[in-house]
Design a protein around this motif. Structure first.
Motif, PDB file in Angstrom:
ATOM      1  N   PRO A  59      38.729  29.730  39.793  1.00  0.00           N
ATOM      2  CA  PRO A  59      38.359  31.144  39.635  1.00  0.00           C
ATOM      3  C   PRO A  59      39.577  32.040  39.894  1.00  0.00           C
ATOM      4  CG  PRO A  59      36.744  29.995  40.993  1.00  0.00           C
ATOM      5  CD  PRO A  59      37.885  29.042  40.766  1.00  0.00           C
ATOM      6  N   GLU A  60      39.648  33.139  39.149  1.00  0.00           N
ATOM      7  CA  GLU A  60      40.817  34.011  39.219  1.00  0.00           C
ATOM      8  C   GLU A  60      41.107  34.479  40.644  1.00  0.00           C
ATOM      9  OE1 GLU A  60      42.124  38.328  37.526  1.00  0.00           O
ATOM     10  OE2 GLU A  60      41.178  36.965  36.111  1.00  0.00           O
ATOM     11  N   GLU A  61      40.071  34.817  41.386  1.00  0.00           N
ATOM     12  CA  GLU A  61      40.261  35.301  42.760  1.00  0.00           C
ATOM     13  C   GLU A  61      40.976  34.247  43.613  1.00  0.00           C
ATOM     14  OE1 GLU A  61      37.395  36.286  46.515  1.00  0.00           O
ATOM     15  OE2 GLU A  61      36.790  37.086  44.569  1.00  0.00           O
ATOM     16  N   ASN A  62      40.550  33.003  43.491  1.00  0.00           N
ATOM     17  CA  ASN A  62      41.181  31.919  44.247  1.00  0.00           C
ATOM     18  C   ASN A  62      42.608  31.662  43.772  1.00  0.00           C
ATOM     19  OD1 ASN A  62      38.644  31.749  45.347  1.00  0.00           O
ATOM     20  ND2 ASN A  62      38.236  29.672  44.670  1.00  0.00           N
ATOM     21  N   LEU A  63      42.809  31.701  42.467  1.00  0.00           N
ATOM     22  CA  LEU A  63      44.135  31.485  41.904  1.00  0.00           C
ATOM     23  C   LEU A  63      45.122  32.520  42.428  1.00  0.00           C
ATOM     24  CD1 LEU A  63      46.049  30.065  39.912  1.00  0.00           C
ATOM     25  CD2 LEU A  63      45.231  31.655  38.160  1.00  0.00           C
ATOM     26  N   LEU A  64      44.715  33.780  42.397  1.00  0.00           N
ATOM     27  CA  LEU A  64      45.593  34.843  42.876  1.00  0.00           C
ATOM     28  C   LEU A  64      45.895  34.688  44.364  1.00  0.00           C
ATOM     29  CD1 LEU A  64      44.140  37.884  40.915  1.00  0.00           C
ATOM     30  CD2 LEU A  64      46.245  36.613  40.448  1.00  0.00           C
ATOM     31  N   LYS A  65      44.915  34.247  45.137  1.00  0.00           N
ATOM     32  CA  LYS A  65      45.137  34.035  46.574  1.00  0.00           C
ATOM     33  C   LYS A  65      46.131  32.907  46.807  1.00  0.00           C
ATOM     34  CE  LYS A  65      42.844  33.202  50.992  1.00  0.00           C
ATOM     35  NZ  LYS A  65      44.112  32.898  51.573  1.00  0.00           N
ATOM     36  N   GLU A 124      39.412  52.912  37.182  1.00  0.00           N
ATOM     37  CA  GLU A 124      38.099  52.385  36.847  1.00  0.00           C
ATOM     38  C   GLU A 124      38.161  50.895  36.554  1.00  0.00           C
ATOM     39  OE1 GLU A 124      36.759  54.622  33.550  1.00  0.00           O
ATOM     40  OE2 GLU A 124      37.010  56.535  34.554  1.00  0.00           O
ATOM     41  N   GLU A 125      39.265  50.449  36.038  1.00  0.00           N
ATOM     42  CA  GLU A 125      39.429  49.062  35.659  1.00  0.00           C
ATOM     43  C   GLU A 125      39.632  48.201  36.902  1.00  0.00           C
ATOM     44  OE1 GLU A 125      42.680  46.552  33.165  1.00  0.00           O
ATOM     45  OE2 GLU A 125      42.106  48.511  32.382  1.00  0.00           O
ATOM     46  N   GLU A 126      38.854  47.110  37.035  1.00  0.00           N
ATOM     47  CA  GLU A 126      38.942  46.244  38.201  1.00  0.00           C
ATOM     48  C   GLU A 126      39.804  45.018  37.958  1.00  0.00           C
ATOM     49  OE1 GLU A 126      35.202  45.275  39.924  1.00  0.00           O
ATOM     50  OE2 GLU A 126      34.406  47.270  39.583  1.00  0.00           O
ATOM     51  N   GLU A 127      40.210  44.787  36.728  1.00  0.00           N
ATOM     52  CA  GLU A 127      40.985  43.609  36.386  1.00  0.00           C
ATOM     53  C   GLU A 127      42.395  43.727  36.945  1.00  0.00           C
ATOM     54  OE1 GLU A 127      42.590  41.632  32.322  1.00  0.00           O
ATOM     55  OE2 GLU A 127      40.507  42.315  32.351  1.00  0.00           O
ATOM     56  N   THR A 128      42.906  42.636  37.499  1.00  0.00           N
ATOM     57  CA  THR A 128      44.256  42.590  38.030  1.00  0.00           C
ATOM     58  C   THR A 128      45.187  42.091  36.943  1.00  0.00           C
ATOM     59  OG1 THR A 128      43.396  42.068  40.214  1.00  0.00           O
ATOM     60  CG2 THR A 128      45.717  41.592  39.821  1.00  0.00           C
ATOM     61  N   THR A 129      46.293  42.793  36.771  1.00  0.00           N
ATOM     62  CA  THR A 129      47.291  42.371  35.805  1.00  0.00           C
ATOM     63  C   THR A 129      48.329  41.536  36.528  1.00  0.00           C
ATOM     64  OG1 THR A 129      46.951  44.373  34.516  1.00  0.00           O
ATOM     65  CG2 THR A 129      49.017  43.168  34.144  1.00  0.00           C
ATOM     66  N   VAL A 130      48.578  40.350  36.006  1.00  0.00           N
ATOM     67  CA  VAL A 130      49.541  39.447  36.612  1.00  0.00           C
ATOM     68  C   VAL A 130      50.632  39.172  35.596  1.00  0.00           C
ATOM     69  CG1 VAL A 130      49.884  37.182  37.628  1.00  0.00           C
ATOM     70  CG2 VAL A 130      47.722  38.370  37.967  1.00  0.00           C
TER      71      VAL A 130
END
Length: 92
Positions: free
Chosen positions: A42-48, A68-74
């Motif tokens: 999952p993206e949340e775990n990957l980013l952590k 407003e956008e909740e998506e994280t740009t990596v």
């Protein structure tokens, strides 16, 4: 063949294969295994995981217009890490 003999044979075979690899082949194989392992995370775990180990690889997009956008740009901040083999090209 007993289960223990099979386990030992598989272990011996895999180590023989690994010892026959060049450094480039070994790095490529390991990178592919890691990519596969991280692909379904999952993206949340990957980013952590990335933040904990290599935070310099992450760059947050902090545009005030996009609150407003909740998506994280990596994005990848470097073309290749310093330990990468000669000729390595970061494809992401």
């Amino acid at each position: 063949m007993t289960p223990e003999e099979r386990t030992e044979l598989v272990k011996d075979y895999t180590w023989a294969m690994v010892m026959d690899l060049t450094v480039d082949e070994l790095c490529t194989t390991l990178a592919e295994i890691l990519e596969d392992a991280l692909a379904d995370m999952p993206e949340e775990n990957l980013l952590k995981v990335i933040q904990d180990k290599y935070p310099e690889l992450l760059e947050d997009d902090d545009d005030d217009d996009d609150e407003e956008e909740e998506e994280t740009t990596v994005t990848v901040s470097k073309p290749a890490p310093p330990w990468a083999p000669k000729g390595f090209k970061n494809q992401r």
